[in-house]
Design an enzyme around this catalytic site. Structure first.
Site, PDB file in Angstrom:
ATOM      1  N   GLY A 145      32.910  73.433  46.380  1.00 45.74           N
ATOM      2  CA  GLY A 145      32.547  74.834  46.554  1.00 45.74           C
ATOM      3  C   GLY A 145      33.614  75.647  47.271  1.00 45.74           C
ATOM      4  O   GLY A 145      34.120  76.637  46.738  1.00 45.74           O
TER       5      GLY A 145
ATOM      6  N   LEU B  89      37.461  75.153  57.340  1.00 47.67           N
ATOM      7  CA  LEU B  89      37.296  76.609  57.406  1.00 47.67           C
ATOM      8  C   LEU B  89      36.380  77.035  58.547  1.00 47.67           C
ATOM      9  O   LEU B  89      36.545  78.108  59.113  1.00 47.67           O
ATOM     10  CB  LEU B  89      36.738  77.142  56.082  1.00 47.67           C
ATOM     11  CG  LEU B  89      37.596  76.880  54.836  1.00 47.67           C
ATOM     12  CD1 LEU B  89      36.900  77.412  53.592  1.00 47.67           C
ATOM     13  CD2 LEU B  89      38.983  77.502  54.988  1.00 47.67           C
TER      14      LEU B  89
ATOM     15  N   PRO C 189      34.399  74.952  61.767  1.00 46.82           N
ATOM     16  CA  PRO C 189      34.091  73.655  62.377  1.00 46.82           C
ATOM     17  C   PRO C 189      32.603  73.412  62.588  1.00 46.82           C
ATOM     18  O   PRO C 189      32.153  72.272  62.564  1.00 46.82           O
ATOM     19  CB  PRO C 189      34.836  73.701  63.722  1.00 46.82           C
ATOM     20  CG  PRO C 189      35.247  75.114  63.929  1.00 46.82           C
ATOM     21  CD  PRO C 189      35.274  75.788  62.590  1.00 46.82           C
TER      22      PRO C 189
ATOM     23  N   GLU D 218      30.417  65.611  50.729  1.00 43.18           N
ATOM     24  CA  GLU D 218      29.930  64.283  50.329  1.00 43.18           C
ATOM     25  C   GLU D 218      30.541  63.112  51.084  1.00 43.18           C
ATOM     26  O   GLU D 218      29.970  62.029  51.147  1.00 43.18           O
ATOM     27  CB  GLU D 218      30.124  64.121  48.814  1.00 43.18           C
ATOM     28  CG  GLU D 218      29.082  64.932  48.066  1.00 43.18           C
ATOM     29  CD  GLU D 218      29.452  65.263  46.627  1.00 43.18           C
ATOM     30  OE1 GLU D 218      28.909  64.621  45.736  1.00 43.18           O
ATOM     31  OE2 GLU D 218      30.279  66.173  46.409  1.00 43.18           O
TER      32      GLU D 218
HETATM   33 MO1  MOS Z   1      26.836  66.673  44.439  1.00 43.04          MO
HETATM   34  S1  MOS Z   1      25.901  64.945  43.921  1.00 43.04           S
HETATM   35  O1  MOS Z   1      28.227  66.652  43.467  1.00 43.04           O
HETATM   36  O2  MOS Z   1      25.795  67.948  44.059  1.00 43.04           O
END
Ligand code: MOS
Length: 694
Positions: free
Chosen positions: A503, A586, A588, A661
């Site tokens: 994102g 960007l 913390p 992730e």
């Molecule tokens: Mo994540 S499992 O790439 O939304």
């Protein structure tokens, strides 16, 4: 050196979530909270068998019931890539819990009541839902997600293992898992002439609008998806799910807006899960701990409807040097719902097996597990020789060890006893690819230096809305309060999904690019900003998607301290620490929240979470939060994350590698390794329940 003071709100400052006050006061609107006139309600009827054919249906009638849709009367949908979206199109039942009918009524109670009264006539067949590594149906898929070769091999693994001074040959199993976001999947659908409006809980309004449009044979511009606030997703909302299609279909049939909020129990079958895995890892090493062979062979499941091939062993292609290596994936098509993405799909389960096996090798060699990892650090991508854009894995191991307090650790297990507890520590590596996906942003500034940012991004709770404010404020040199960010709407400039930890890299790059263009325009402006304002757009470019991710990864190291009750086997995680190298951070505050959130989910994966399929009924035995256990506050005693300064502008101009992730990658292995160190017991099937330690 003098440091210039950082402006409040600029990139790198710990801005609190912009929408926080809306959320804690209950004024942030979620998908089924939008006020819509004449709205009616839908409730799903799910198959009570795992395999068979629906031959007939009797629906109760009632004053408030508007219709009961099933394949016998449902409108025909266009064919799409994801057969899970072809709802109510076929009499074939492919898994227990598949939607076979949808009741629409004037009230939620009437819909639910009528759904309970629907009688189904089903020709049931034998089903098979249990994954085994000797399953007769195992096959090798052509590719694993998203488009990696299923198998890779170089050198001669078998010969290297025969010649190795020390070998490890172990099989680890991870169970099926379910995402369980706080906000279950939900949609409010209404048709305005030939346009469809969906208030939908998802991870990508642009992508969902395109998918839904295809299903109904519409143009993308005819579908307007609003996802202003989303209560989590973890991957399960990364593509359109059946709830969006069902709500839209029902709204078209009854001629009223329709709300469909899935009950928690329905999430277990309707929106995906993480596949269970059986993973054999073989390692060969010289007596001084130099790896000569790495083999990682994975067995996992998919559904009858769709081939979803999780890339479980792909992570092993990037971690350690060894001249002889192989990875492979095999699938069994079972009578189960289609597995899908769940936070770090591939990396999370794959690193359980790899990083626990490495720990076992360290024990067999009598070597410190950090030292073993450092001795096998590759100079380039181990499989194809691509240089790493930046890789600070060894620094994370060393710095993390110093911060965690690793040096006093006894080499042998079962050495430290404190009262009724055995105490131990464990380590494991972390990594996640740095990805960018095509995104476009438009930024406008007015004469009062108020800035409007528009991008069809979405904030699923990560803080993405907040960091986009920061990027705009920083680049344009305006106070944070001057910035308004519009996201969560498919009518905004097209953007990628909140997935793959991409994102900030993708949307952030687009916003950064638009702001830079605007800044350039402002520099050349003679006189004040015109009353109509000035605007600029930036597109990360259509070729970004095909850009090679080879060599571009975030890295980290996880450290765990556990206590295990000597009598009951109860495991407590007393400390969990992550040291990361993730490019530029960007914000913390929101970054730390992502890291410790991922690590907490890793703790759940190690100790609590397990979705159990019942061989007799083909159903998930535990399908609510009472029986699917996720960590509660009391389970997380001390947790922290730190990161080192890493500059890597080759990943994208902002230099961010992605943080959503990596926290769940390796943290489960660190805990499992710590449990071994505390007790001397190796548990190779997750979760580590207390009965496995006794
Ligand atoms: Mo994540 S499992 O790439 O939304």
């Amino acid at each position: 050196m003098t440091l210039s003071p950082t402006r409040p709100g600029a990139i790198g400052t710990p801005v609190a979530r912009i929408e926080g006050p809306l959320k804690v006061t209950g004024t942030a609107r979620y998908a089924v909270e939008y006020p819509v006139e004449n709205v009616v309600y839908a409730w799903v009827v799910q198959s009570p068998v795992a395999r068979g054919t629906l031959t007939g249906l009797e629906a109760p009638e009632g004053d408030d019931v508007l219709t009961t849709l099933w394949h016998g009367n449902a409108p025909t949908l266009s064919e799409v890539d994801d057969p899970e979206l072809a709802v109510l199109q076929s009499p074939t039942i492919s898994y227990r819990g598949q939607v076979v009918a949808l009741v629409v009524a004037k009230t939620l109670e009437a819909a639910r009541g009528a759904a309970l009264g629907v009688e189904l006539e089903i020709a049931q067949e034998e089903h098979d839902v249990l994954l085994r590594d000797d399953h007769p149906g195992l096959y090798t898929p052509e590719k694993v997600n998203p488009a990696f070769p299923s198998d890779t091999s170089s050198g001669d693994v078998e010969a290297a293992l025969t010649d190795a001074a020390t070998t490890v040959d172990v099989t680890y199993e991870t169970p099926a898992l379910h995402n369980n976001p706080m906000e279950p999947h939900a949609t409010t659908a209404l048709w305005v002439d030939d346009e469809l409006v969906l208030y939908d809980s998802n991870q990508g309004p642009s992508a969902i609008a395109s998918q839904v449009a295809k299903v109904f044979g519409l143009k993308s511009s005819q579908v307007h998806v609003v996802a202003e606030h989303v209560g989590g997703g973890f991957g399960s909302k990364g593509s359109a799910r059946p709830n969006a299609i069902l709500a839209a279909m029902a709204a078209r049939v009854v001629g009223y807006p329709v709300r469909l909020a899935l009950p928690r129990q329905a999430l277990f079958t309707m929106v995906g899960h993480r596949t269970p895995t059986i993973q054999r890892v073989r390692l060969g090493a010289t007596a001084d701990g130099v790896l000569t062979a790495i083999a990682h062979d994975v067995v996992e499941h998919t559904s009858q409807l769709f081939e979803f091939a999780e890339q479980t062993a792909v992570v092993t292609r990037h971690m350690y040097a060894a001249p002889n290596r192989r990875t492979s994936h095999q699938l069994a098509r079972l009578d189960v719902p289609t597995p899908r993405w769940m936070r770090a799909p591939g990396e999370a389960p794959g690193m359980v097996a790899l990083e626990c096996a490495v720990d076992e090798l360290a024990a067999a060699l009598g070597l410190d597990p950090i030292e073993l990892r450092i001795r096998n650090e590759p100079d380039v991508e181990p499989e194809d020789g691509t240089p790493f854009s930046s890789r600070h894995y060894v620094e994370c191991l060393r710095l993390g060890a110093a911060r965690f307090g690793w040096d006093t650790r006894p080499r042998q297990p079962r050495q430290r006893r404190e009262g009724r507890w055995w105490v131990g520590t464990g380590v494991a590596g972390a990594t996640y690819p740095s990805m960018v996906m095509p995104s476009r942003a438009t930024v406008r500034i007015d004469a009062s230096r108020n800035v409007l940012v528009e991008v069809a991004a979405v904030d699923i709770g990560t803080g993405s809305r907040t960091v986009l404010h920061q990027v705009a404020a920083d680049v344009l040199g305006v106070p944070l309060e001057n910035v308004t960010v519009r996201i969560g709407d498919s009518s905004l400039p097209r953007a990628s999904i909140a997935g793959g930890s991409s994102g900030s890299a993708s949307w952030g790059w687009a916003v950064d690019g638009a702001c830079r263009k605007l800044r350039e325009e402002l520099t050349h402006l003679t006189g004040p900003v015109p009353s109509s304002g000035l605007s600029a757009s930036f597109d990360t470019g259509p070729d970004v998607r095909s850009r090679e991710n080879a060599g571009k990864h975030a890295f980290g190291a996880h450290f765990a301290e556990v206590r295990v009750d000597a009598d009951t086997g109860e495991v407590r995680v007393s400390r969990l620490f992550g040291q990361y190298a993730v490019g530029r951070v960007l914000n913390p505050r929101t970054a730390r929240s992502q890291f410790i959130g991922g690590m907490t989910m890793g703790l759940g994966m190690a100790l609590h979470e397990e979705s159990v399929l019942d061989a007799a009924t083909g159903d998930w035995v535990n399908h609510d939060l009472a029986e699917y256990h996720v960590p509660a506050h009391a389970d997380v005693e001390w947790i922290d994350a730190a990161w080192l300064d890493e500059e890597d502008s080759s990943v994208n101009p902002l230099g961010v590698k992605g943080i959503g992730e990596i926290g769940i990658v390796g943290s489960p292995a660190a805990i499992v390794n710590a449990i071994w160190h505390a007790t001397g017991v190796r548990v190779r099937n997750l979760p580590v329940r207390l009965d496995k330690l006794l």
